[in-house]
Design a protein around this motif. Structure first.
Motif, PDB file in Angstrom:
ATOM      1  N   MET A  49      -3.731   3.032 -11.494  1.00  6.78           N
ATOM      2  CA  MET A  49      -3.169   2.477 -10.246  1.00  6.78           C
ATOM      3  C   MET A  49      -1.767   3.044 -10.008  1.00  6.78           C
ATOM      4  SD  MET A  49      -2.786  -1.529  -9.194  1.00  6.78           S
ATOM      5  CE  MET A  49      -1.499  -2.121  -8.133  1.00  6.78           C
ATOM      6  N   HIS A  59       3.787   0.047  -9.650  1.00  5.33           N
ATOM      7  CA  HIS A  59       4.163  -1.187  -8.946  1.00  5.33           C
ATOM      8  C   HIS A  59       5.486  -1.014  -8.183  1.00  5.33           C
ATOM      9  CE1 HIS A  59       4.620  -5.569  -8.440  1.00  5.33           C
ATOM     10  NE2 HIS A  59       5.850  -5.439  -8.863  1.00  5.33           N
ATOM     11  N   ILE A  76       5.214   1.100  -5.023  1.00  2.00           N
ATOM     12  CA  ILE A  76       4.615   0.353  -3.904  1.00  2.00           C
ATOM     13  C   ILE A  76       5.674  -0.549  -3.255  1.00  2.00           C
ATOM     14  CG2 ILE A  76       2.932  -1.444  -3.284  1.00  2.00           C
ATOM     15  CD1 ILE A  76       1.130  -0.242  -5.523  1.00  2.00           C
ATOM     16  N   ILE A  77       6.405  -1.253  -4.099  1.00  2.45           N
ATOM     17  CA  ILE A  77       7.435  -2.160  -3.572  1.00  2.45           C
ATOM     18  C   ILE A  77       8.516  -1.363  -2.827  1.00  2.45           C
ATOM     19  CG2 ILE A  77       9.209  -3.878  -4.182  1.00  2.45           C
ATOM     20  CD1 ILE A  77       6.291  -4.877  -4.439  1.00  2.45           C
ATOM     21  N   GLU A 107      -4.018  -0.413   9.836  1.00  2.00           N
ATOM     22  CA  GLU A 107      -4.649  -0.086   8.559  1.00  2.00           C
ATOM     23  C   GLU A 107      -3.642   0.382   7.508  1.00  2.00           C
ATOM     24  OE1 GLU A 107      -8.085   2.468   8.845  1.00  2.00           O
ATOM     25  OE2 GLU A 107      -8.707   1.429  10.656  1.00  2.00           O
ATOM     26  N   PHE A 108      -2.649   1.150   7.949  1.00  2.00           N
ATOM     27  CA  PHE A 108      -1.701   1.695   6.978  1.00  2.00           C
ATOM     28  C   PHE A 108      -0.435   0.848   6.866  1.00  2.00           C
ATOM     29  CE2 PHE A 108      -4.438   5.189   8.030  1.00  2.00           C
ATOM     30  CZ  PHE A 108      -4.643   5.817   6.820  1.00  2.00           C
ATOM     31  N   GLY A 109      -0.273  -0.082   7.806  1.00  2.03           N
ATOM     32  CA  GLY A 109       0.892  -0.957   7.746  1.00  2.03           C
ATOM     33  C   GLY A 109       2.187  -0.224   7.994  1.00  2.03           C
ATOM     34  N   ILE A 145      -4.161  -1.550  -0.865  1.00  8.26           N
ATOM     35  CA  ILE A 145      -3.161  -2.232  -1.696  1.00  8.26           C
ATOM     36  C   ILE A 145      -2.757  -3.538  -1.003  1.00  8.26           C
ATOM     37  CG2 ILE A 145      -0.810  -2.110  -2.636  1.00  8.26           C
ATOM     38  CD1 ILE A 145      -2.450  -0.045  -4.018  1.00  8.26           C
ATOM     39  N   THR A 190      -0.020  -6.478  -1.137  1.00 10.11           N
ATOM     40  CA  THR A 190       1.274  -6.837  -1.743  1.00 10.11           C
ATOM     41  C   THR A 190       1.630  -8.266  -1.358  1.00 10.11           C
ATOM     42  OG1 THR A 190       2.371  -5.789   0.120  1.00 10.11           O
ATOM     43  CG2 THR A 190       2.324  -4.544  -1.898  1.00 10.11           C
ATOM     44  N   LEU A 231       4.917 -10.877  -1.612  1.00  6.75           N
ATOM     45  CA  LEU A 231       6.348 -10.994  -1.893  1.00  6.75           C
ATOM     46  C   LEU A 231       6.820 -12.394  -1.515  1.00  6.75           C
ATOM     47  CD1 LEU A 231       7.575  -7.722  -0.068  1.00  6.75           C
ATOM     48  CD2 LEU A 231       6.995  -7.920  -2.473  1.00  6.75           C
ATOM     49  N   THR A 277       6.839 -10.701  -6.988  1.00  3.91           N
ATOM     50  CA  THR A 277       6.199  -9.559  -6.317  1.00  3.91           C
ATOM     51  C   THR A 277       4.893  -9.244  -7.042  1.00  3.91           C
ATOM     52  OG1 THR A 277       7.240  -7.850  -7.684  1.00  3.91           O
ATOM     53  CG2 THR A 277       8.409  -8.472  -5.683  1.00  3.91           C
ATOM     54  N   MET A 278       3.846  -9.063  -6.263  1.00  6.11           N
ATOM     55  CA  MET A 278       2.556  -8.702  -6.859  1.00  6.11           C
ATOM     56  C   MET A 278       1.938  -7.581  -6.036  1.00  6.11           C
ATOM     57  SD  MET A 278      -0.819 -10.985  -7.633  1.00  6.11           S
ATOM     58  CE  MET A 278      -1.213 -11.423  -5.964  1.00  6.11           C
ATOM     59  N   THR A 279       1.357  -6.602  -6.729  1.00  9.67           N
ATOM     60  CA  THR A 279       0.587  -5.568  -6.031  1.00  9.67           C
ATOM     61  C   THR A 279      -0.826  -5.559  -6.614  1.00  9.67           C
ATOM     62  OG1 THR A 279       1.391  -3.910  -7.594  1.00  9.67           O
ATOM     63  CG2 THR A 279       2.582  -4.085  -5.530  1.00  9.67           C
ATOM     64  N   MET A 280      -1.797  -5.447  -5.745  1.00 13.65           N
ATOM     65  CA  MET A 280      -3.208  -5.425  -6.180  1.00 13.65           C
ATOM     66  C   MET A 280      -3.888  -4.211  -5.588  1.00 13.65           C
ATOM     67  SD  MET A 280      -4.416  -9.171  -5.121  1.00 13.65           S
ATOM     68  CE  MET A 280      -4.965 -10.252  -6.388  1.00 13.65           C
ATOM     69  N   SER A 329      -6.864  -8.326   7.217  1.00 14.04           N
ATOM     70  CA  SER A 329      -5.409  -8.257   7.272  1.00 14.04           C
ATOM     71  C   SER A 329      -4.827  -9.530   7.891  1.00 14.04           C
ATOM     72  CB  SER A 329      -5.009  -7.018   8.087  1.00 14.04           C
ATOM     73  OG  SER A 329      -3.627  -6.960   8.227  1.00 14.04           O
ATOM     74  N   ASN A 361       5.070 -13.454   1.904  1.00 15.41           N
ATOM     75  CA  ASN A 361       4.738 -12.298   2.732  1.00 15.41           C
ATOM     76  C   ASN A 361       3.550 -11.587   2.065  1.00 15.41           C
ATOM     77  OD1 ASN A 361       4.636  -9.698   3.822  1.00 15.41           O
ATOM     78  ND2 ASN A 361       6.806  -9.732   4.326  1.00 15.41           N
ATOM     79  N   ARG A 372       0.388  -8.819   2.662  1.00 10.63           N
ATOM     80  CA  ARG A 372      -0.156  -7.801   3.569  1.00 10.63           C
ATOM     81  C   ARG A 372      -1.121  -6.891   2.818  1.00 10.63           C
ATOM     82  NH1 ARG A 372       5.278  -4.797   4.999  1.00 10.63           N
ATOM     83  NH2 ARG A 372       6.185  -6.548   3.932  1.00 10.63           N
ATOM     84  N   GLN A 390      -2.643  -2.830   2.999  1.00  9.25           N
ATOM     85  CA  GLN A 390      -2.493  -1.496   3.589  1.00  9.25           C
ATOM     86  C   GLN A 390      -3.390  -0.530   2.846  1.00  9.25           C
ATOM     87  OE1 GLN A 390       1.733  -2.286   2.666  1.00  9.25           O
ATOM     88  NE2 GLN A 390       2.170  -0.856   4.320  1.00  9.25           N
TER      89      GLN A 390
END
Lengths: 448, 89
Positions: A1, A4, A7-8, A66-68, B4, B6, B8, B43-46, B61, B74, B76, B78
């Motif tokens: 992946m 992290h 991504i943030i 879709e891509f934000g 992804i 996220t 927050l 903060t979490m990302t998946m 979404s 928050n 979202r 993407q």
């Protein structure tokens, strides 16, 4: 992946640093709309644009979701209308501007560019018709942008056209408040520019294509703001890396838009385009490099570093770089520039020096109402000379502000921002401008 | 399609559980999760595979955004391509 923290960091760029794609611009060839009857030509123009661009806005919005990633503008550029209208049996091209405006409105785009003429080597009858139609065309439309290329490195500068444009700008300001914000005078104009007001679809391009303009001054600012200790080579490296990331987003959006709209990808324009929002300013980047206020001594060097590093980082990130690709310095559209001009540190003369090292030129500058047409022409001539000699694109987008004097603020609204009225030199340039003729193209060797 | 998610905001109990439940309810497969809590900030990302998702990406979404609003976070989603483009050569 993916990492992290990477991504943030992307999320922070979007949420806090104004990372966006500034524009998806669809270029459309209109040469096949030419004909003798101007009303029929207008109908053909409307129909063709509506057919080609009917899904442009929806596609842009889908990609945003879709891509934000925000895509701020969806725009259209067309073949210079002086070419499309050349065989029309009319003295003026205003109906063609109205057709462009209606088509842009029907497609839901923010602007349409291409009410343009390329006169760097001289004026055709059609060019004269277009140029004389500009004031009325911009007053009669809302979304149409106009540009005229008056000079090039290979042709020199057509000073008859320069003189005409000074008068056209004055008349445009008389007829409408916003007209001059949609009118650019170029030297070395490019055929694939996605940014307004100077976008047009050159005759060397595809039938239709997608051009994308990236942005991201806020991201560059955030990357360097807390590092006053960095030597210049490391500073340039930081900007390059940031420009790479920004441009990769633009390249990805451009490829996706071209695929969904089933047309070729033209170019990605690497320009750092500011907005009036706080934290999205090119001037603040220059100040973050260590200048107290943009416009003070050192500003030209700082801008040169920024512009070059953006190009180096961006060109690695995109398969087709084009357009203007540099850093824009539009005064009214940049919160830091507005502040510096208000303070008196950023002057017209310093801006002119800055345009020697950055993309484009004197952009979105308000001058007093009583500025003579010959002075505006002389400002255009200066900029065109910088472009011609240095083999680069330069431009002037200048707004004589109605009933305004130096220091007054002019509000253009939205992304066009707010401009303080800046002083111009009082001494006349009239005899110089009245000479007419053409400034010869420069020698290409003996460079110093 | 891989995407992804996220999340927050201020840390609280059950964040992961609620987000996972929502994703699972639309038949999405969670491939990887990473999270950090710094002071109280969560903060979490998946990484999520949305190939079998039973609703459109737009609807998914919107659901995540609404869930975020309800939880004071928050949230979202993407497409993964955005992040790959920026951070991988």
């Amino acid at each position: 992946m993916l990492n992290h923290s990477d991504i943030i960091s992307t999320i922070e760029m979007i949420d806090r640093q104004h990372l966006d794609v500034r524009t998806i611009t669809m270029g459309i060839n209109l040469l096949d709309c030419a004909g003798e009857n101007i009303d029929k030509v207008a109908d053909k123009i409307y129909d063709k644009i509506c057919k080609k661009a009917q899904n442009l806005v929806k596609t842009g919005q889908d990609i945003e979701t879709e891509f934000g990633i925000p895509i701020v503008n969806k725009r259209i550029s067309v073949t210079p209308i002086s070419l499309v209208g050349a065989v029309c049996d009319a003295d003026r091209f205003v109906p063609l501007a109205v057709a462009l405006d209606k088509a842009a409105d029907a497609c839901g785009v923010n602007f349409i560019g291409g009410f343009s003429a390329l006169v760097h080597g001289g004026l055709t009858i059609s060019d004269c018709k277009l140029i004389s139609s500009i004031p009325e065309a911009l007053a009669a439309t809302n979304l149409v942008c106009s540009s005229v290329n008056v000079g090039s490195t290979r042709s020199g500068i057509d000073m008859d056209a320069v003189k005409m444009m000074g008068e056209v700008i004055k008349k445009t300001a008389d007829l409408s408040d916003m007209g001059c914000a949609k009118l650019v005078v170029f030297a070395n104009a490019v055929e694939d520019n996605p940014f307004m007001a100077g976008a047009f679809h050159g005759v060397g391009q595809h039938e239709s294509q997608i051009n994308v303009g990236v942005s991201g001054p806020g991201v560059v600012y955030s990357a360097i703001k807390n590092h006053p200790e960095l030597p210049f080579d490391e500073l340039a490296e930081t900007i390059k890396k940031t420009a790479f990331k920004i441009t990769r987003v633009g390249q990805m959006v451009a490829m996706e838009a071209a695929k969904r709209l089933d047309m070729p990808l033209g170019i990605v324009d690497l320009s750092l385009a500011p907005t009036p929002a706080k934290g999205d300013s090119v001037a603040r980047i220059l100040e973050a490099m260590g200048l107290e206020t943009c416009g003070t001594h050192g500003t030209t060097a700082a801008l040169a570093i920024l512009n070059d590093a953006v190009k180096k980082g961006g060109s690695f990130a995109s398969s087709h770089v084009g357009g203007l690709s540099g850093a824009f310095i539009p005064v009214s559209e940049d919160e830091g520039m507005i502040a510096a001009a208000n303070k008196g540190t950023l002057t017209l003369d310093k801006l002119e020096a800055m345009t020697c090292v950055c993309s484009v030129g004197l952009d979105m500058i308000a001058v007093p109402d009583d500025t003579p047409a010959s002075t505006i022409s002389a400002i255009i001539a200066d900029e065109a000379a910088i472009g011609m000699i240095n083999n680069k694109t330069t431009a002037v987008r200048i707004i004589p502000a109605k009933n305004a004097k130096c220091g007054d603020m002019i509000d253009f609204g939205g992304l066009l921002g707010t401009a303080p009225v800046m002083p111009v030199h009082k001494e006349s340039s009239e005899v110089f401008i009245n000479r007419g003729g053409r400034i010869p193209a420069p020698i290409h060797s003996l460079k110093n | 399609m891989k995407a992804i998610v996220t999340v927050l905001g201020k840390d609280r109990k059950g964040i992961i559980a609620e987000v996972c439940l929502l994703l699972a309810s639309y038949d999405n497969n969670i491939l990887d999760i990473s999270q950090t809590v710094m002071q109280d900030f969560f903060t979490m990302t998946m990484l999520v595979d949305t190939s079998d998702c039973t609703v459109s990406f737009d609807e998914l979404s919107c659901s995540l955004n609404k869930k975020g609003e309800a939880m004071g976070l928050n949230i979202r989603i993407q497409r993964e391509d955005l992040f790959s483009a920026m951070h991988r050569i």
